[in-house]
Design a protein around this motif. Structure first.
Motif, mmCIF file in Angstrom:
data_model
loop_
_atom_site.group_PDB
_atom_site.id
_atom_site.type_symbol
_atom_site.label_atom_id
_atom_site.label_comp_id
_atom_site.label_asym_id
_atom_site.label_seq_id
_atom_site.Cartn_x
_atom_site.Cartn_y
_atom_site.Cartn_z
ATOM 1 N N ASP A 85 37.321 45.812 50.243
ATOM 2 C CA ASP A 85 36.238 47.248 50.904
ATOM 3 C C ASP A 85 35.732 48.102 52.464
ATOM 4 O OD1 ASP A 85 36.356 47.896 48.171
ATOM 5 O OD2 ASP A 85 34.308 48.034 47.908
ATOM 6 N N LEU A 86 35.268 46.810 53.261
ATOM 7 C CA LEU A 86 34.950 47.358 54.231
ATOM 8 C C LEU A 86 36.428 46.442 54.729
ATOM 9 C CD1 LEU A 86 31.118 44.913 54.415
ATOM 10 C CD2 LEU A 86 31.818 47.366 54.891
ATOM 11 N N ALA A 87 37.107 46.235 55.008
ATOM 12 C CA ALA A 87 38.229 45.751 55.611
ATOM 13 C C ALA A 87 39.379 47.214 55.456
ATOM 14 C CB ALA A 87 39.496 44.935 54.953
ATOM 15 N N GLU A 88 39.095 47.366 54.544
ATOM 16 C CA GLU A 88 39.680 49.091 54.332
ATOM 17 C C GLU A 88 39.408 50.089 55.328
ATOM 18 O OE1 GLU A 88 42.260 51.907 53.112
ATOM 19 O OE2 GLU A 88 42.661 49.483 53.433
ATOM 20 N N LEU A 89 37.590 50.242 55.516
ATOM 21 C CA LEU A 89 37.195 51.020 56.096
ATOM 22 C C LEU A 89 37.334 51.058 57.991
ATOM 23 C CD1 LEU A 89 33.787 51.187 54.074
ATOM 24 C CD2 LEU A 89 35.178 53.241 53.890
ATOM 25 N N ARG A 90 37.617 49.943 57.780
ATOM 26 C CA ARG A 90 38.126 49.283 59.203
ATOM 27 C C ARG A 90 39.187 49.989 59.265
ATOM 28 N NH1 ARG A 90 40.604 45.089 62.448
ATOM 29 N NH2 ARG A 90 40.349 45.255 64.563
ATOM 30 N N ARG A 91 40.023 49.706 58.731
ATOM 31 C CA ARG A 91 41.529 50.014 58.722
ATOM 32 C C ARG A 91 41.994 51.589 58.837
ATOM 33 N NH1 ARG A 91 46.069 52.349 56.416
ATOM 34 N NH2 ARG A 91 44.819 52.848 54.532
ATOM 35 N N LYS A 92 41.004 52.137 58.106
ATOM 36 C CA LYS A 92 40.805 54.122 58.233
ATOM 37 C C LYS A 92 40.276 54.478 59.458
ATOM 38 C CE LYS A 92 40.981 54.691 53.521
ATOM 39 N NZ LYS A 92 40.334 55.291 51.755
ATOM 40 N N ALA A 93 39.471 53.553 60.343
ATOM 41 C CA ALA A 93 38.609 53.950 61.235
ATOM 42 C C ALA A 93 39.705 53.607 62.695
ATOM 43 C CB ALA A 93 37.165 53.276 61.172
ATOM 44 N N LEU A 94 40.060 52.687 62.652
ATOM 45 C CA LEU A 94 41.430 52.246 63.515
ATOM 46 C C LEU A 94 42.092 53.441 63.059
ATOM 47 C CD1 LEU A 94 41.887 48.409 62.873
ATOM 48 C CD2 LEU A 94 40.738 49.707 65.100
ATOM 49 N N LEU A 95 43.087 54.492 62.203
ATOM 50 C CA LEU A 95 43.500 55.123 62.597
ATOM 51 C C LEU A 95 42.654 56.459 62.449
ATOM 52 C CD1 LEU A 95 45.377 54.209 58.557
ATOM 53 C CD2 LEU A 95 46.436 53.458 61.353
ATOM 54 N N ARG A 96 41.936 56.268 63.234
ATOM 55 C CA ARG A 96 41.432 58.027 63.065
ATOM 56 C C ARG A 96 40.726 57.746 64.987
ATOM 57 N NH1 ARG A 96 37.527 56.930 58.685
ATOM 58 N NH2 ARG A 96 35.129 56.865 59.964
ATOM 59 N N TYR A 97 41.045 56.767 65.668
ATOM 60 C CA TYR A 97 40.647 55.762 66.680
ATOM 61 C C TYR A 97 38.427 56.013 66.872
ATOM 62 C CZ TYR A 97 45.427 56.733 67.640
ATOM 63 O OH TYR A 97 46.908 56.563 68.185
ATOM 64 N N ASP A 98 38.211 55.692 65.891
ATOM 65 C CA ASP A 98 37.105 56.333 65.502
ATOM 66 C C ASP A 98 36.044 54.368 65.867
ATOM 67 O OD1 ASP A 98 34.132 56.678 65.135
ATOM 68 O OD2 ASP A 98 34.577 57.467 63.095
ATOM 69 N N GLY A 99 36.510 54.512 67.151
ATOM 70 C CA GLY A 99 35.833 52.710 67.067
ATOM 71 C C GLY A 99 34.198 52.299 66.742
ATOM 72 N N SER A 100 33.173 54.000 66.759
ATOM 73 C CA SER A 100 32.151 53.266 66.526
ATOM 74 C C SER A 100 32.000 53.205 65.218
ATOM 75 C CB SER A 100 31.189 55.266 66.673
ATOM 76 O OG SER A 100 29.833 55.058 66.096
ATOM 77 N N ALA A 101 33.014 53.705 64.215
ATOM 78 C CA ALA A 101 32.570 53.471 62.781
ATOM 79 C C ALA A 101 33.531 52.192 62.430
ATOM 80 C CB ALA A 101 34.022 55.076 61.835
ATOM 81 N N GLU A 102 35.111 51.727 63.467
ATOM 82 C CA GLU A 102 35.204 50.923 63.431
ATOM 83 C C GLU A 102 34.232 49.379 63.419
ATOM 84 O OE1 GLU A 102 38.407 47.535 65.507
ATOM 85 O OE2 GLU A 102 38.390 49.506 66.486
ATOM 86 N N SER A 103 33.529 49.469 64.539
ATOM 87 C CA SER A 103 32.217 49.041 65.185
ATOM 88 C C SER A 103 30.851 48.426 64.366
ATOM 89 C CB SER A 103 31.875 49.030 66.754
ATOM 90 O OG SER A 103 32.488 48.912 67.369
ATOM 91 N N ASP A 104 30.432 49.384 63.063
ATOM 92 C CA ASP A 104 30.019 48.739 62.541
ATOM 93 C C ASP A 104 30.527 48.270 61.541
ATOM 94 O OD1 ASP A 104 28.239 51.443 63.886
ATOM 95 O OD2 ASP A 104 28.485 52.648 62.315
#
Length: 120
Positions: A85-104
């Motif tokens: 689940d966390l890997a998928e959330l990171r992937r989605k954050a990367l796709l929308r260029y959301d560095g803050s969410a990716e870091s989280d």
């Protein structure tokens, strides 16, 4: 002082023979200026020189921090639903260029790995 020849603001450091010695605002190598070609800097010129120094220092600090090697990204444990689940959330954050969410998600995955998988 404003050096009309160099087109910059400098701090007056004294005289050397027939020249005025100026130094860049914020420090640096002194230079010689003709006394007849310098004048007191205006408030706007002094402010601009000060802002330039602050910006240069900030850029240098960012550049230095980018030169550091980052730790490797945490790897999800295969078959773990929370890791997936966390890997998928990171992937989605990367796709929308959301560095803050990716870091989280990276922080959350590291914490999960440490607590549930003995560090991964």
């Amino acid at each position: 002082m404003y050096d009309e020849v160099a087109g910059v603001v400098g701090e007056f450091r004294g005289s050397d023979g027939p020249y005025a010695m100026l130094r860049p605002v914020g420090g640096g190598r002194e230079w010689q200026a003709e006394p007849a070609r310098i004048r007191p800097a205006t408030q706007a010129e002094r402010l601009s020189a000060g802002v330039r120094v602050v910006n240069d220092r900030a850029r240098a600090a960012v550049s230095a921090s980018l030169d550091r090697e980052l730790p490797p990204l945490p790897m999800p444990v295969e078959g773990c639903g929370v890791c997936d689940d966390l890997a998928e959330l990171r992937r989605k954050a990367l796709l929308r260029y959301d560095g803050s969410a990716e870091s989280d998600t990276i922080v959350l995955l590291r914490r999960h790995l440490a607590q549930e998988h003995d560090g991964g």
